[in-house]
Each structure stands twice: as C-alpha cells, then as structure tokens.
Design an enzyme around this catalytic site. Structure first.
Site, mmCIF file in Angstrom:
data_model
loop_
_atom_site.group_PDB
_atom_site.id
_atom_site.type_symbol
_atom_site.label_atom_id
_atom_site.label_comp_id
_atom_site.label_asym_id
_atom_site.label_seq_id
_atom_site.Cartn_x
_atom_site.Cartn_y
_atom_site.Cartn_z
ATOM 1 C CG ASN A 1 2.171 8.965 -18.700
ATOM 2 O OD1 ASN A 1 3.153 8.227 -18.626
ATOM 3 N ND2 ASN A 1 1.570 9.463 -17.628
ATOM 4 C CE LYS B 1 -0.794 7.195 -16.341
ATOM 5 N NZ LYS B 1 -1.958 7.398 -15.485
ATOM 6 C CG HIS C 1 1.835 11.763 -13.933
ATOM 7 N ND1 HIS C 1 1.134 11.002 -13.027
ATOM 8 C CD2 HIS C 1 1.121 11.752 -15.083
ATOM 9 C CE1 HIS C 1 0.045 10.535 -13.622
ATOM 10 N NE2 HIS C 1 0.008 10.983 -14.865
ATOM 11 C CD GLU D 1 -0.155 7.710 -12.291
ATOM 12 O OE1 GLU D 1 0.817 7.368 -12.986
ATOM 13 O OE2 GLU D 1 -1.327 7.686 -12.702
ATOM 14 C CD GLU E 1 -2.177 14.066 -16.687
ATOM 15 O OE1 GLU E 1 -2.433 13.460 -17.728
ATOM 16 O OE2 GLU E 1 -1.420 13.617 -15.813
ATOM 17 N N GLY F 1 -7.200 7.605 -14.947
ATOM 18 C CA GLY F 1 -7.350 6.155 -14.871
ATOM 19 C C GLY F 1 -8.653 5.701 -14.230
ATOM 20 C CB SER G 1 -10.699 9.131 -18.179
ATOM 21 O OG SER G 1 -10.308 8.443 -17.006
HETATM 22 P P1 PGA Z 1 -5.400 8.182 -18.167
HETATM 23 O O1 PGA Z 1 -4.027 8.795 -17.616
HETATM 24 O O2 PGA Z 1 -5.566 8.667 -19.580
HETATM 25 O O3 PGA Z 1 -5.205 6.682 -18.092
HETATM 26 O O4 PGA Z 1 -6.492 8.664 -17.279
HETATM 27 C C1 PGA Z 1 -3.621 10.080 -17.965
HETATM 28 C C2 PGA Z 1 -2.314 10.407 -17.284
HETATM 29 O O5 PGA Z 1 -2.145 10.048 -16.106
HETATM 30 O O6 PGA Z 1 -1.416 11.017 -17.884
#
Ligand code: PGA
Length: 251
Positions: free
Chosen positions: A9, A11, A96, A98, A168, A174, A214
């Site tokens: 992903n 982003k 997601h 976000e 998630e 992140g 992460s």
């Molecule tokens: P990350 O993000 O691996 O940077 O923690 C995962 C995601 O939001 O899909």
C-alpha cells in the site's frame, strides 16, 4: 484453500516517475525470485495505475487504494470502480483506517464501495482494525466484529468469498509498533470465527486474512508462521523494492 498474499500500500507517496520506477524494480525482483510462495500485489495512487499496468507482467497484481461510493456522475475529484478497473487494476483497498479516520468513511459508505468494486470484478482488500484506546480497554474484538458485520454481512456467501480482509491495528500503522504474532493470531482466529458463524466454515477457511501495521522483513516470518495469518498489507516497507521482497520471501 486460501491464498497467501503480500500486498503493498503505497499511500500518498512517489511521483509518477518514482512510482513507475519502483513498480519496475518490484516486477523485476519478483521475476527473478526463486520459489515465491504467495501472490504479490502493489496498490498505488490513482495517477499511477495505467502507467504501472503498462510496465508490469501478469505475475504482479495491481490495485488502487480506494474508489468512489458512486458509479459515475457529478462527484468532482472522485475516481470510480469502473475507472479503476479500466486501467487494468484487479484489486482495491477499501476501508483503510486512514480513509475512515481522515475522510469520514463509515460502514454505510464502505458497503457501497464494496458492492461497486465487486460489480467491476475488482477484489476488495477490506481493512478492519481497532484504535489504541479500544486495544487498551479490551473492546478490540467487538470493534472488529462490528466493522465486518456492518459493511460486509449484506453480501451473499459467493460475494463474501471474493474478498481479501486485512487486519490493521491502527496503533501499529506507521508507528514502528507491530502487533505481536500472538496478538495478530488471536484477532485473525476471531475474525475467521465471525465469518464462520455467518457464512460457514468453508467460506471462513477460504478467506485470506492479511496482517498490516509496521510489517517488515525482520518480523514478517514470525507473523506469517501463524495459522490464521495469510500474508501482509505493507505500507512503509513497500516503498523499497528490497524490503518489500524481503517480506514476500518470508513465506
Ligand atoms: P505500515 O502501513 O506498514 O507503514 O505500518 C500499513 C498500512 O497502513 O497498510
């Protein structure tokens, strides 16, 4: 039986030139990798979909990171599921955290998006997960149950079977703070149980449930070794071809 899948992903990262370069690098690395035991997908910004589709082979799957909750019309700035599908993309991340958190996407909206994506034969990678407060106050299993019920349980068993789920935990995205493999397994087993209760054991057993938050080459092996963890949805570590491939080859 269910598939193992590693999906990136990206982003809101990479210019078009950078993104096409990264896609080429991942594509090349995947072609040269011996014995890859999972499906590999990259989910990229809308602007990158068609140009990336032109430089990758069939072995590497392509997806969008979102789509609109309407099929067409006067929705300035939105990108529909048919538009995504017309680029050659086969997947779309939906729900997601976000999108839920910063853009107010509710279960009702996500339900529409899932229906529209399925109508275009796109495979939704549907994200669910609790925030830190819900982890700490012990409601995390209920929160995730509710997210699944509200957005997905209107689907027929046949359509539900087309989904990929991604657990998630928001507190792990992140932040560098990964859920432990045991925490991931506990939730993934719970999710499979919730699906089994509604759609039966076969649908539940066939559903790929990815872990995201992460995930990196150093922890992927331990996470993927868990019985109900069928791969990962990878943010930060997907922006570097070598790290991403380090996760792909953790299977
Ligand atoms: P990350 O993000 O691996 O940077 O923690 C995962 C995601 O939001 O899909």
């Amino acid at each position: 039986m269910r598939k193992n899948i590693v999906a990136g992903n990206w982003k809101m990262n990479t210019t078009l030139a950078e993104g096409v370069g990264l896609a080429k690098d991942v594509n090349e690395a995947l072609k040269n990798a011996a014995d890859v035991k999972c499906d590999v997908v990259i989910c990229v910004p809308f602007t990158h979909l068609a140009p990336v589709a032109a430089v990758i082979d069939g072995k590497l799957g392509l997806g969008a990171e979102n789509c609109a909750d309407h099929v067409k019309g006067a929705y300035t700035g939105e990108v529909s599921a048919p538009m995504v599908a017309s680029t050659g993309a086969k997947y779309v991340i939906l729900g997601h955290s976000e999108r839920r958190q910063y853009y107010g996407e509710t279960s009702a909206i996500l339900k529409e998006k899932v229906n529209l994506a399925l109508a275009e034969n796109l495979t939704p990678i549907f994200c669910i997960g609790e925030v830190l407060e819900e982890r700490e106050n012990g409601t995390f299993l209920d929160v995730v149950t509710r997210q699944i019920r509200e957005a997905l349980f209107g689907l027929s068993a046949e359509d539900f079977g087309k989904l990929i789920l991604a657990y998630e935990p928001v507190w792990a995205i992140g932040t560098g703070k990964t859920a432990t493999a045991d925490q991931a397994q506990e939730m993934h087993a719970h999710i499979r149980g919730v699906i089994a209760e509604k759609y039966g054991k076969e649908v539940a057993d066939n559903c790929s449930i990815l872990y995201g938050g992460s995930c990196k080459p150093s922890n992927a092996k331990e996470l993927f070794a868990k019985a109900d963890v069928d791969g990962g949805l990878i943010g930060g570590a997907a922006l570097d071809a070598a790290s991403f491939m380090g996760i792909v080859t953790a299977f």
